[in-house]
Scaffold this active site. Structure first.
Site, mmCIF file in Angstrom:
data_model
loop_
_atom_site.group_PDB
_atom_site.id
_atom_site.type_symbol
_atom_site.label_atom_id
_atom_site.label_comp_id
_atom_site.label_asym_id
_atom_site.label_seq_id
_atom_site.Cartn_x
_atom_site.Cartn_y
_atom_site.Cartn_z
ATOM 1 N N GLU A 69 0.690 -1.586 -0.272
ATOM 2 C CA GLU A 69 0.141 0.017 -0.032
ATOM 3 C C GLU A 69 1.275 1.195 -0.009
ATOM 4 O O GLU A 69 0.675 2.067 -1.010
ATOM 5 C CB GLU A 69 -1.342 -0.341 0.862
ATOM 6 N N GLU A 75 -3.346 -9.870 3.698
ATOM 7 C CA GLU A 75 -4.736 -10.170 4.612
ATOM 8 C C GLU A 75 -5.730 -11.085 5.192
ATOM 9 O O GLU A 75 -5.629 -10.839 6.674
ATOM 10 C CB GLU A 75 -4.559 -8.478 4.681
#
Ligand code: T1G
Length: 694
Positions: free
Chosen positions: A104, A124
């Site tokens: 990210e 995740e």
């Protein structure tokens, strides 16, 4: 020393992160990044910026340890937004594993360059989370919704080549030239300026994509909450503006982070890293080099273990005293290789090289040079002792002699040799080339070097090695006895096999106990019980399982066991014959059958596990309660999102568990339900099993 530093290189500022071992985005790193971006933004001599990491990898994500604590600013989404807002081009220079929050940060940068060996991903979902720092809004804009969904729902990283194809990165460079290549690339983008993903829109979205995706993952993500939230976020990235999507992502992320599921999956993550740290086996304990492995017994387990060793680069001697059995074993191994090639798991070259390293023999004289011997013969003490006496006479000094027994006394086996210090239990789980767990059973005399070498073997076989003490059934099967016992009792008291299995399946077990029994073969457990002399003197104890075996109903392999399997299918069908057999036995034993709720079924089976787990900790057979969790989530289909039986007990609260166990003692007798002292002690102190581990 700050974990984030700046070095200026002719107008390019290199912001370096140094937070070993994996440069996780801890609070100090986020703070350092924020401070550095602000500083170089204000420096007119700086025309471009590179974000780089020292050590073995680029940022491998947020610091997972922080998720159990109240969040502390600066928050990661804000750090990413700050990076993207820079008026000077920012380049992410990635090596190793750029994962989660790390990717990210890279998506907040305007350009991305990666070393050829780098891998990039969003794992995740494996932690019950979703990319919560803009990944669900930026990734689909950059690479498209379908590929973004695939990366986030699989949790699997892509390699640099694929990342370039996807447009996830702009350039690949030599592994040893990353920083210089990134600086040069950044300099070359000064004229172009920033390229902000937030200003992009998601390209060409198939309107049916999200429904198709939901349908496609339903079975695999049964009971999990974060996959649907990932889909919802990506769907929103195609429907609403960037900031609105970001807001929704944050809300859904917090829901996931605060859920028991993510707590369970995060527990499993750290438990699997802790299990390889054996308290009395130091990091510097000598590890013996293993090149050649001899495997005794060419049955299903032997062949699976051999295949696992061959695909991990070992040379293998496969020995069986039955020539036809040996031939069958070699054929099984070849078929496993062909299956691996067909599924694209291994290359033709790797298959050829693997088969080249396999030799077969019926002669013990041919295995004397093996560094490690793994015995996988019939589960019978007399047979195993004979085998180990022979091994003691033919194997070279220093060879490790391992038994794949799943229940028998490793010390009794070791003591027929003159080298008990070189004997260890290596308990593989079926199918041996798939199941990730390896229960490493240390005997009273097993040396530290042999244990350390077994842990190294597990790592090379891509397994999770869990070191446990020696007792009947070690950790996994010892607990399975309590779980199976309650299943057998519930059958006699009124619960149909399919109702018990449905309750455990709905609760999250991969399969119910009766379907598992049929899959493993009811005769396997029967033979083990026949050998035992310490079974409880209770006529109900495994009564139904014993009767089924005595009628030749071994399970799937005989087309019938607890269930019927018509025409070789693997789908269990309830069998009225079995139900009437059970009803008759209840009557014979004077048991009044009653309706039993799923909640009672779950509590008796799972609290049986927890109680036996507590006794195992009392006996020192497992070093940590989290080791028990690793064994059950990787070897017995215990739902990973519940963390394991001991973690689950902690989430319920040990006082509540203790009270329920006491209730069962009062209802069903102290022989099976006397609460373990450790459980009482921790409950009295309002503590958790995780406190015991500290
Ligand atoms: N946070 C904290 N500790 C970590 C960590 C992390 N992200 N990753 C690894 N460690 C510790 C680990 O516990 C071990 O500690 C040591 O580092 C070495 O790890 C907002 C929400 C990177 C592939 O899920 O998959 O970003 O045991 O033994 O085999 O969207 O670690 O030595 O004390 O595993 O070489 C997403 C998790 C987080 C990646 C390296 N990231 N890590 O494997 O070493 S969520 C992940 C891994 C997130 C944002 C979201 C692997 C690895 P110790 P290791 P390895």
């Amino acid at each position: 020393m700050s974990q984030v530093s700046i070095e200026r290189r002719d107008g390019v500022a290199v912001i370096s992160i140094n937070n070993p071992p994996v440069n996780a985005l801890s609070q100090p790193v986020r703070e350092g990044l924020t401070r550095s971006i602000d500083e170089v933004a204000a420096d007119d001599d700086v025309k471009a910026i590179v974000i780089f990491c020292t050590g073995r990898t680029f940022i491998a994500g947020a610091d997972i340890r922080e998720f159990g604590r109240p969040p502390v600013p600066p928050y990661l989404p804000d750090v990413v937004t700050l990076i993207e807002a820079s008026d000077k081009p920012v380049v992410a220079a990635m090596h190793g594993t750029a994962l989660g929050g790390g990717l990210e940060v890279a998506l907040g940068c305007h350009y991305r360059i990666a070393a050829g060996s780098a891998s990039l991903g969003f794992p995740e979902v494996n932690l019950g989370l979703l990319p919560g720092a803009s990944g669900t809004q930026r990734l689909p804009r950059l690479i498209g919704a379908e590929r973004a969904l695939d990366m986030m729902l699989s949790g699997k990283p892509v390699n640099a080549g694929t990342a370039l194809d996807y447009g996830l990165i702009d350039k690949i460079c030599e592994d040893n030239n990353l920083q210089d290549a990134a600086i040069e690339f950044a300099r070359s983008q000064v004229a172009n300026g920033p390229r902000r993903i937030r200003e992009m829109t998601v390209p060409d979205v198939d309107p049916d994509l999200f429904e198709k995706t939901r349908a496609g993952i339903a079975r695999k993500t049964r009971g999990l909450m974060s996959p649907e939230k990932i889909i919802r976020c990506v769907e929103l990235s195609t429907q609403v503006g960037f900031d609105e999507g970001l807001k929704a992502e944050r809300d859904l992320f917090v829901e996931c982070k605060d859920s028991p599921q993510s707590d369970g999956l995060r527990h499993a993550f750290f438990a699997e890293r802790a299990v390889s740290k054996v308290p009395d086996i130091g990091k510097d304990t000598a590890v013996t080099a293993i090149n050649t492995v001899a495997i005794l017994g060419a049955g299903t387990m032997g062949a699976g273990i051999a295949y696992n060793c061959l695909t991990s680069g070992y040379a293998v001697h496969l020995l069986d005293n039955n020539a036809e059995g040996l031939e069958r074993g070699a054929t099984t191994i070849r078929k496993l290789f062909e299956g691996g090639v067909a599924r694209g798991k291994i290359s033709e070259e790797k298959m050829a090289a693997g088969i080249e390293r396999l030799s077969t023999t019926t002669d013990y004289g041919d295995i004397g040079d093996a560094d490690l011997v793994i015995e996988a013969v019939f589960e019978n003490m007399t047979v195993k002792k004979e085998v180990f006496e022979k091994l003691d006479s033919v194997c070279k000094a220093g060879a490790i002699l391992a038994t794949n027994t799943s229940t028998l006394d490793v010390d009794e086996i070791a003591n027929v040799t003159k080298r008990p210090q070189d004997v260890i239990g290596l308990h593989f789980f079926s199918p041996a080339h798939i199941m990730r767990l390896l229960e490493i059973v240390r005997g009273a005399a097993t040396s530290a070097e042999v244990i350390a070498t077994s842990l190294a073997l597990a790592k090379r076989l891509r397994k999770i090695g869990a070191v446990v003490g020696n007792c009947f059934g070690f950790v996994g099967n010892r607990m399975l006895y309590s779980y199976g016992r309650e299943n057998q009792f519930l059958l006699l008291e009124g619960a149909a096999p399919e109702h018990i299995d449905q309750a455990m399946f709905d609760w999250g077990m991969a399969m119910g106990p009766n379907a598992v029994g049929d899959l493993a073969g009811l005769d396997v457990g029967y033979k083990v019980r026949q050998e035992r002399t310490d079974l409880p003197d209770d006529p109900r104890f495994y009564r139904i399982a014993d009767l089924l075996v005595e009628q030749g109903r071994f399970g799937q392999k005989t087309g019938k066991g607890m269930y019927l399997y018509s025409d070789g299918s693997r789908n269990p069908a309830p069998d009225p014959e079995v139900q009437s057999l059970i009803n008759n036995e209840s009557e014979k034993l004077g048991i009044t059958r009653r309706d039993i709720e799923p909640q009672e079924i779950i509590e008796r089976c799972i609290y049986g596990l927890i109680s036996e787990g507590a006794r195992i900790l009392e006996d020192g057979i497992a070093a940590r309660s989290s080791d028990i969790d690793v064994i059950w989530t990787n070897g017995y289909g215990f739902p990973r999102h519940r963390g394991g039986p001991m973690h689950f007990a902690d989430t319920v609260g040990l006082t509540a568990v203790y009270d329920k166990v006491c209730e069962f003692r009062d209802r069903f007798g102290a022989e099976f339900w006397e609460p373990p002292a450790l459980l009482k002690d921790l409950a009295d102190k309002n503590q958790r099993f995780s406190d015991f581990d500290k």
